[in-house]
Design an enzyme around this catalytic site. Structure first.
Site, mmCIF file in Angstrom:
data_model
loop_
_atom_site.group_PDB
_atom_site.id
_atom_site.type_symbol
_atom_site.label_atom_id
_atom_site.label_comp_id
_atom_site.label_asym_id
_atom_site.label_seq_id
_atom_site.Cartn_x
_atom_site.Cartn_y
_atom_site.Cartn_z
ATOM 1 N N GLN A 94 27.992 42.059 76.571
ATOM 2 C CA GLN A 94 29.436 42.178 76.813
ATOM 3 C C GLN A 94 30.005 40.831 77.267
ATOM 4 O O GLN A 94 29.471 40.212 78.186
ATOM 5 C CB GLN A 94 29.687 43.267 77.866
ATOM 6 C CG GLN A 94 31.135 43.581 78.100
ATOM 7 C CD GLN A 94 31.826 44.172 76.863
ATOM 8 O OE1 GLN A 94 31.315 45.094 76.241
ATOM 9 N NE2 GLN A 94 32.978 43.624 76.508
ATOM 10 N N ASP A 136 26.922 43.100 67.204
ATOM 11 C CA ASP A 136 28.198 42.406 67.385
ATOM 12 C C ASP A 136 28.374 41.336 66.302
ATOM 13 O O ASP A 136 29.458 40.793 66.138
ATOM 14 C CB ASP A 136 28.232 41.719 68.763
ATOM 15 C CG ASP A 136 29.210 42.376 69.719
ATOM 16 O OD1 ASP A 136 30.027 43.193 69.258
ATOM 17 O OD2 ASP A 136 29.148 42.056 70.922
ATOM 18 N N LYS A 146 32.428 52.294 74.846
ATOM 19 C CA LYS A 146 31.395 52.171 73.811
ATOM 20 C C LYS A 146 30.318 53.219 74.041
ATOM 21 O O LYS A 146 29.865 53.885 73.107
ATOM 22 C CB LYS A 146 30.787 50.755 73.823
ATOM 23 C CG LYS A 146 31.736 49.705 73.293
ATOM 24 C CD LYS A 146 31.282 48.289 73.621
ATOM 25 C CE LYS A 146 32.379 47.294 73.239
ATOM 26 N NZ LYS A 146 32.096 45.917 73.663
#
Ligand code: NAD
Length: 293
Positions: free
Chosen positions: A103, A126, A59
């Protein structure tokens, strides 16, 4: 005259990702010209789960390649939920940060339900915050979860329109299955949602013209689950004992029956990462537009 069966189409992410990278680079350059800064993504990594370290690094590389800023905030696996929450509160307030993601998986001791509320909805790239989930279901503007949104982009690129199709999603997780079904419904598909308690799974899935597999079970779906000519998207990712990457779908078996199929790796994974970048650029543009009002 013999009827000629068209060859199965492999739905690779590369051409889609290349096009999106070009588009995002120019949006980032535009944003820089107007605001004097570049979008910034902050990734919070708790512990050193090997797959999480790889995903986080990927990422970061993609963000930098596109001309964005990126920071990975690493916390020890022993960090308390309070410590992590404090860090995220700080990032929520930091004006230089546009997108924040935590994460997953988090170490045990974290309440999944509580964590969903930590990242502010405006920086929730997200798209896991319940406010964004609610807006998604209602069809209101919001961040869309990267994996299902990436699947929709992939289908669109290859001219596959879910409208009027019978679509089946295997899986009902909050991050893939449920938002995938919501997006397909918004695109006017007739959606069947399957899960671990669905009886006679192959008889249900083989009705679908568009089958999205997100069960997290390596090799679950073979040709017996698939309708002749169906489009099949494999979201699953697994590492075999030989160290190879595979999906939930048995590629060679399904390829004999499907009209289009996504390979693993090379399709849904890269789409997920590029959607995260798109969400981050959009977050920056939205915040800048709100600031200028
Ligand atoms: P999850 O474990 O949270 O959910 C799996 C879902 O599948 C559940 O709703 C369960 O009911 C259903 N399921 C499990 N076994 C089943 C069975 N035998 N029959 C029918 N349904 C069954 O997983 P998730 O987070 O939704 O992820 C699913 C898969 O997608 C995993 O392999 C994950 O690694 C992968 N994934 C890939 C990406 C990517 O970027 N490519 C992103 C997210 C998840």
């Amino acid at each position: 005259m013999l009827f000629k069966i068209p060859p199965m189409k492999t739905l690779l992410a590369k051409p889609v990702v290349d096009g999106m990278k070009k588009n995002l680079s120019s949006r980032i350059a535009n944003f820089h010209q107007h605001s004097g800064r570049v979008p910034k993504l902050a990734v919070v990594l708790v512990g050193d789960h090997p797959a999480s370290v790889i995903y986080t690094t990927k990422k970061g590389h993609t963000a930098v390649e596109l001309g964005m800023k990126h920071e990975t905030i690493k916390l020890a696996a022993s960090a308390s939920p309070q410590e992590v929450h404090e860090k995220i509160k700080f990032l929520n307030q930091d004006p230089s940060v546009d997108g924040i993601l935590i994460q997953r998986p988090l170490p045990s001791g974290f309440s999944e339900e509580e964590v969903l509320y930590w990242v502010s909805p405006e920086k929730d790239v997200d798209a896991f915050h319940p406010e964004n989930t609610g807006r998604l279901v209602l069809g209101l503007p919001c961040f869309k979860p990267c994996t299902p949104a990436g699947v929709m982009k992939l289908l669109d690129h290859y001219g596959i329109n879910p409208s009027g199709k019978i679509a089946c999603v295997i899986g009902r997780s909050s991050i893939v299955g449920k938002p995938m079904a919501a997006l397909l419904l918004q695109a006017n598909a007739t959606v069947i949602q399957c899960h671990s308690k669905t009886p006679h799974l192959p008889s249900v899935t083989s009705q679908a013209e568009l089958l999205i597999v997100a069960a997290g079970k390596a090799g679950l779906v073979d040709a017996s689950y698939v309708r002749e000519g169906a489009i099949v998207v494999d979201v699953g990712i697994h590492r075999t004992t030989e160290g190879k990457i595979c999906g939930d779908v048995v590629f060679d078996s399904v390829a004999k029956k499907a009209s289009a199929l996504t390979p693993v790796p090379g399709s849904v994974g890269p789409m997920t990462i590029i959607m995260l970048m798109e969400n981050t650029v959009w977050a920056a543009e939205r915040r800048e537009a709100a600031r200028a009002r």
